[in-house]
Scaffold this motif. Structure first.
Motif, short mmCIF file in Angstrom:
data_model
loop_
_atom_site.label_atom_id
_atom_site.label_comp_id
_atom_site.label_asym_id
_atom_site.label_seq_id
_atom_site.Cartn_x
_atom_site.Cartn_y
_atom_site.Cartn_z
N LEU A 198 -0.86 7.72 -5.66
CA LEU A 198 0.21 6.64 -6.79
C LEU A 198 0.21 5.33 -7.19
N LEU A 199 -0.55 5.21 -8.48
CA LEU A 199 -1.13 4.15 -9.16
C LEU A 199 0.25 3.40 -9.69
N SER A 205 -0.72 -1.11 -4.46
CA SER A 205 -1.34 0.34 -4.87
C SER A 205 -3.23 0.06 -5.21
N VAL A 300 -1.25 9.30 -2.17
CA VAL A 300 -2.18 7.86 -1.35
C VAL A 300 -0.99 6.99 -1.96
N GLU A 303 2.21 1.78 0.33
CA GLU A 303 3.13 1.40 0.96
C GLU A 303 2.82 0.41 1.88
N GLN A 307 7.87 -3.85 3.90
CA GLN A 307 8.24 -4.59 3.49
C GLN A 307 9.26 -4.57 2.19
N LYS A 336 1.14 -9.23 3.75
CA LYS A 336 1.56 -9.25 2.21
C LYS A 336 -0.25 -10.09 1.91
#
Ligand code: ATP
Ligand code: MG
Length: 403
Positions: A198-199, A205, A300, A303, A307, A336
């Motif tokens: 999932l882009l 991602s 994928v 995540e 966050q 991050k």
């Protein structure tokens, strides 16, 4: 940076300029080793396909890349390209010579002379064939003595020398090199199967996708655009990300779902605090279909735990309940800052920080649920015509051309 090609001294006696590609995990894979080597060889050939005059062959636990003379000016950039391919641990740049001691000595001296400035060196010899008359220790001594004699101002230092001169006797030849760059490691793309990622155009991602590629997976990118409720900005950014990932050749498909209308319908049907959970569930349901259709074996996401609101353990559990494949989250334990450094290194950072409208900005609730419960979400989910939506979404899904 050592530019071996600039030396006529070297050109006179070398067979060819070479890159030795070292792999690590690939070498450890036992029975699968030959398959992984073949895959890596194929990926190197594909990455260098635009260049005439390169040959790649397997040679004693390495991949040997021979570069024809007209390409020697490009050898640094060729080495950098190879080093960026998953599965490559190191790339050494040097020459191939006949394996008699005179040829080895001359090559070693020429290479050291081009390694200036330095004050100490050592010779590290390795003999892959036992038919060679000198063993590694003797080779170290003989080549070392020759170099010391010709370079009287330099000292031999065993621990942490400025330059390490490698001599490798492999089959009928000797490879001499002193310059090595680090590769990104991992496994060759194509050796671990396919995943649907999932882009988004965000920071995370693309890095998740890249990490999967580094573990040998091929990635089908699935992007949800806010279209028609938003512009197609996020789609343009995703295309730019695909461009950055191109040399790795791990992105094998890029699909876009115009998602705005579905978000609108969800927003109208579910409590505001649960919208994100439902958006995400529907994304997973689409990803299920795409994975089944395309033969992928996992989903994928980018995540990372805690966050944002949707990334709590409770919400992850409720979202995962609709997944029909294992959901891999390569960034789940990353900070991050780590993700940002990787994005900077990979070259996606500047793209991802651009302001863009995407489906995430649509119909966002003021206070999203952070502890969703299946007992509340499932009954609402079951009342929605999810399968009908999925049929239409899959019929309308747009496959973009890869760069
Ligand atoms: P990213 O930087 O990857 O967008 P994020 O920190 O913004 O992640 P979220 O927006 O909650 O976090 O998204 C979590 C994950 O859900 C993303 O990493 C991505 O895998 C997926 N995702 C979110 N939005 C989209 C989208 N528009 N298209 C495809 N996948 C998405
Ligand atoms: Mg996002």
């Amino acid at each position: 940076m050592i530019l071996l090609n600039s030396s006529e001294a070297i050109s006179r006696f070398v067979d060819s300029h070479i890159l030795l590609t070292h792999y690590h995990e690939v070498g450890l894979k036992g029975r699968n080793r030959a398959k992984f080597e073949r895959q890596l060889k194929q990926n190197i050939q594909a990455a260098l396909a635009g260049l005439e005059g390169i040959s790649v062959s397997r040679i004693s636990g390495r991949l040997l890349i021979e570069v024809e003379p007209h390409l020697t000016d490009d050898i640094n950039s060729i080495a950098a390209t190879v080093a960026s391919l998953p599965g490559v641990v190191r790339v050494s740049q040097g020459v191939s010579v006949a394996r008699d001691l005179d040829s080895i000595n001359s090559a070693a001296l020429a290479i050291l002379e081009q390694s200036e400035p330095f004050s100490s060196f050592k010779v590290a010899a390795r003999r892959a064939n036992t038919d060679y008359p000198l063993d590694s220790m003797q080779l170290n001594q003989r080549v070392g003595a020759y170099l010391s004699h010709n370079l009287p101002l330099k000292t031999v230092r065993m621990a942490d020398p400025d330059v390490k001169l490698h001599v490798e006797i492999i089959e009928g030849r000797a490879f001499v090199y002193a310059h090595t760059i680090k590769g990104i490691g991992g496994l060759p793309v194509g050796s671990s199967g396919a995943v649907v990622c999932l882009l988004s155009a965000g920071l995370d991602s693309p890095i998740a996708a890249w990490r999967m590629m580094r573990r040998g997976a091929t990635v089908l990118g699935l992007h949800f655009s806010g279209r028609p409720q938003t512009s197609a900005d996020s789609e343009h950014l995703v295309k730019q990300i695909a461009e950055v990932l191109k040399p790795i050749a791990g992105l094998t498909g890029l699909f876009v779902v115009p998602f705005g209308e579905y978000q609108r319908m969800i927003a109208a049907a579910v409590p505001a605090s649960l919208r994100i959970i439902f958006y995400r569930r529907l994304m997973f349901a689409v990803a299920n279909r795409l994975a089944a259709e395309q033969g992928a074996r996992a989903l994928v996401t980018g995540e990372s735990l805690g966050q944002v609101a949707s990334q709590t353990l409770e919400n992850i559990q409720v979202i995962d309940a609709v997944a029909k494949f294992p959901v891999l989250r390569p960034l789940i334990g990353s900070d991050k800052q780590e993700i940002i450094s990787e994005a900077l290194q990979l070259g996606t950072y500047e793209i991802s920080i651009q302001n863009h409208e995407d489906c995430c900005t649509l119909f966002m609730p003021r206070s999203p649920e952070t502890r969703a419960r299946l007992s509340i979400v499932d009954p609402i989910w079951n009342q929605l015509p999810i399968d009908d939506w999925l049929d239409v979404i899959m019929a309308d899904i747009e496959q973009l051309d890869l760069p």
